[in-house]
Structures are given as C-alpha cells and as structure tokens.
Scaffold this motif. Structure first.
Motif, short mmCIF file in Angstrom:
data_model
loop_
_atom_site.label_atom_id
_atom_site.label_comp_id
_atom_site.label_asym_id
_atom_site.label_seq_id
_atom_site.Cartn_x
_atom_site.Cartn_y
_atom_site.Cartn_z
N GLN A 13 0.84 -1.21 0.00
CA GLN A 13 0.00 0.00 0.00
C GLN A 13 0.86 1.26 0.00
OE1 GLN A 13 -3.52 -1.31 -0.68
NE2 GLN A 13 -3.72 0.61 0.41
N ALA A 16 2.67 1.82 -3.28
CA ALA A 16 1.76 2.24 -4.34
C ALA A 16 1.07 3.57 -4.02
CB ALA A 16 0.70 1.15 -4.56
N ASN A 17 1.38 4.14 -2.85
CA ASN A 17 0.80 5.43 -2.42
C ASN A 17 -0.73 5.35 -2.34
OD1 ASN A 17 1.72 7.92 -1.46
ND2 ASN A 17 1.18 8.97 -3.34
N LYS A 18 -1.22 4.21 -1.84
CA LYS A 18 -2.66 4.01 -1.70
C LYS A 18 -3.07 4.20 -0.23
CE LYS A 18 -2.97 0.62 -5.46
NZ LYS A 18 -3.28 -0.80 -5.79
N GLN A 36 -7.42 0.69 0.73
CA GLN A 36 -8.06 1.22 -0.47
C GLN A 36 -7.37 0.66 -1.70
OE1 GLN A 36 -9.25 5.42 -0.40
NE2 GLN A 36 -8.53 5.62 -2.50
N GLN A 37 -8.15 0.23 -2.67
CA GLN A 37 -7.61 -0.49 -3.81
C GLN A 37 -7.18 0.43 -4.96
OE1 GLN A 37 -7.28 -4.23 -3.57
NE2 GLN A 37 -7.28 -3.15 -1.61
N ASN A 38 -7.26 1.72 -4.76
CA ASN A 38 -6.74 2.67 -5.74
C ASN A 38 -6.16 3.87 -4.98
OD1 ASN A 38 -8.86 4.68 -5.22
ND2 ASN A 38 -10.22 3.27 -6.29
N SER A 39 -5.58 4.81 -5.70
CA SER A 39 -4.92 5.95 -5.04
C SER A 39 -5.75 7.23 -5.12
CB SER A 39 -3.54 6.20 -5.67
OG SER A 39 -3.66 6.38 -7.07
N LYS A 40 -7.02 7.11 -5.47
CA LYS A 40 -7.89 8.27 -5.58
C LYS A 40 -8.12 8.92 -4.22
CE LYS A 40 -12.46 9.68 -7.23
NZ LYS A 40 -13.72 9.25 -7.91
N SER A 71 -12.46 -0.65 -1.10
CA SER A 71 -11.42 -1.12 -0.19
C SER A 71 -11.56 -2.60 0.13
CB SER A 71 -11.48 -0.32 1.12
OG SER A 71 -11.35 1.06 0.89
N HIS A 153 -2.58 8.50 4.05
CA HIS A 153 -3.23 9.00 2.85
C HIS A 153 -2.25 9.92 2.14
CE1 HIS A 153 -6.18 10.89 0.19
NE2 HIS A 153 -7.09 10.04 0.59
#
Length: 355
Positions: A13, A16-18, A36-40, A71, A153
């Motif tokens: 995580q 990947a900066n998630k 969280q499964q994306n970095s948005k 997530s 975050h």
C-alpha cells in the motif's frame, strides 16, 4: 491474515501510495484494516457515504474518506504482530512561549465574553529508525482501552494516535456522545477530588453539547459527571444520548454543529476559534479533528457510525514525529499547571513510542 501477509500488504500500500487505515476500537483486542484499492482521494460530502473518515480541526477543510466500496477490509489480532524497542531523541518545546500564550488567553477571558479557550502545543521526537506500523502496534498494546489508529493518505501523510474521547456513536439512529474535560495524573485511584476549575471546564462542554444536540435529537438524556481513566490520566466525563432526526442531512448537520466541541476549541465557539487562529503558533491540521467509521454495517447489518476526537496523536514525517496536546484555559487557569498538564498528555504517547 498471517503476520507476514499483513506486513506485505501494508508495504505494498505504501509503495503504491494508496490510502489505508488500521484501527482498534475502545477495549478491543482486534485490529481492523482497510486497504483502499486505488490511489484516488475520496472526500465525504453529504456524510451518507460508507467507509472510514479523517477530518481536520478546521471544519471548512475537506474530510477524506476511505470508501468501503473501494477497499479490502480484514481483521487481525493485535497480538499476532510484534514490534521492537526504538531509540528516540526529543527536541524540547519552549515552555515560556506556551505559558505566555496562556497568560494572554486568561487576560482575554477576563476582559471579553470569551469563557474558555483550548490551547495546543507540540513536541517533536526523532527516531533512528521509524516504522509507522510498529509504532501503531506499540500504541495499541500500551492503551487497549483507547481508540488506537494508524492512518495513511497521500494528501495527509501518516497520523497515529490513541484517543480517549468519542465524538459521537450512532446505531439505529440512537446517538451517544460525551463531554470530556478536566485532567489529573492517575496515582492509583479514581476516587479523587476535582477543583472548581476542572468542574467549570467540564460544565462548559456539557452545556454546549446539550444546547447543540437539542436541535438534532429527541429524548435527550444527560448523565451525571464521573471520573474515568484514560491511560495514565483521569478525566471528567458526562454521557449524552438521544434519537437522531430522520432528515437526510441530519448526520452531517449534527457532526458539524458539535465539532469542534469546547473540549478542543472553547466557548463561545466563534470567539475561541478566533483566538486560536490568531494566537496559536502551531498548525493543528488533523489534531483535534475527528476520525472513524461512517455508516458501516455492524454484526446485525444495521448501519453504525463511530467517530472519535483525534487526541493523544502524532503526525509522522520520515523519522520525525510531531506530537500534539492541548488544555482548556479559563479565568482560573494557572500557566505552570496548564504546562504540566500538556506534558502529561504528551507523555501518554511518548511512553508507548519509547517502550
């Protein structure tokens, strides 16, 4: 999740900066993990979202959200992961600066309509080697009765803490919150006497919450104040409860009417907020904001919100940790006593980090 898989997942995580959060509820031995499964960068807007929120002291700034729908959520036992002893160096704060600020606040209270203002300060620890997850596990083990968390975050960085204070808890529209103020160092007994200054400070918080909650809740009930133990400190606590109105914006309105409470800001709120923004030398950021589960399903599939005030916390930047603490100032405050109170609060986290 096995220990190795747990650390590998967190490492991935971070690389990947998630966003992710680890947290352990009051009195729980288990740790929940939301990855969280994306970095948005999601934000809570109407507070009908589901997930974990992280909100600053300044309520005009965004509340970040890790949505449950985006997530992966797992749960582990706190004892299933280990942590090591750490070497730290403290960069001492200047007590004169904070005591002078307290004196200025006392003069302001005596000469204006300001009744109470909460003033915060920081201290900085430098680590030889810093592992945020190891720090969190140490905090969670040291304070199992607190609400412990580690939040990451890209927009906020790492924050960790062990809060003693609920902002509000909602289950099936039943709302519970608390007025928490007054501080003494625990010396082996909770059967203690409180002076007038501490009772007065706690009463400010209680009366404020009663007034604000009455606009959003029916059947409001208020307990008598009692002494509670939080780590190595004692506080005065009053519990308030009622039933939330059914309008679609009721939860958001309730949250931002009571936040920030007099326990972290002061009374009257506009005057206290003005004094803080004009005179505090630190940037609070997420200290004395709030965090926690928003509209998450519980064991019975009813939606539950569990938010806590971000106290006894720190911001981690590389090998440097900035720790935050504050104290309520009234006309009866003594600068030396107030300084020692913040030292005791800072020691709550320092003692866990250095263990």
């Amino acid at each position: 999740m096995p220990t190795t898989s747990f650390f590998d997942a967190i490492k991935s995580q971070i690389q990947a900066n998630k966003p992710f959060v680890l947290y352990s509820d009051f009195g729980k031995s288990s740790i929940k993990v939301m990855l969280q499964q994306n970095s948005k960068a999601y934000k809570a807007s109407d507070f009908q979202e589901k997930g974990f929120v992280f909100s600053p002291f300044d309520s005009t700034l965004p509340t970040y959200l890790i949505p449950s729908s985006a997530s992966k959520t797992v749960e582990i036992e706190a004892t299933s992961a280990s942590f090591e002893k750490r070497s730290t160096t403290e960069l001492k704060s200047d007590s004169k600066i904070h005591k002078n600020l307290i004196r200025s606040a006392i003069e302001e209270i005596k000469s204006t309509a300001l009744e109470k203002v909460v003033l915060a300060r920081t201290t900085v620890l430098e680590f030889e080697n810093c592992n945020a997850i190891a720090l969190f596990l140490s905090i969670a083990k040291s304070y199992p009765r607190a609400y412990s968390y580690c939040w990451f975050h890209p927009k906020t960085g790492f924050w960790l803490g062990a809060s003693p204070e609920t902002l509000l808890k909602i289950k099936d529209r039943k709302v519970t919150t608390m007025a928490l103020a007054g501080t003494q160092v625990y010396d082996g007994s909770t059967q203690i006497d409180w002076d007038q200054k501490n009772y007065e400070e706690q009463e400010f918080v209680t009366e404020y919450l009663k007034e604000e909650l009455s606009e959003h809740l029916t059947d409001l009930e208020v307990s008598s104040p009692k002494t509670i133990k939080a780590g190595k400190l004692l506080h005065l606590q009053t519990t308030l409860s009622g039933r939330l109105n059914s309008s679609s914006d009721a939860l958001k309105n309730l949250i931002f009417n009571i936040h920030p409470t007099p326990a972290v800001c002061g009374t009257p709120k506009p005057l206290a907020m003005h004094f803080i923004t004009q005179n505090e030398s630190i940037q609070r950021a997420y200290y004395s904001g709030f965090l926690g589960e928003l509209n998450m399903p519980n064991d019975h599939q009813a939606h539950q919100t569990n938010l806590v005030v971000n106290l006894r916390c720190m911001h981690l930047d590389g090998n440097r940790a900035t720790l935050f603490a504050g104290g309520g100032i009234t006309s009866k405050s003594d600068p030396d006593t107030e300084w020692h109170e913040t030292e005791a609060k800072l020691n709550t986290i320092k003692s866990a980090l250095e263990s």
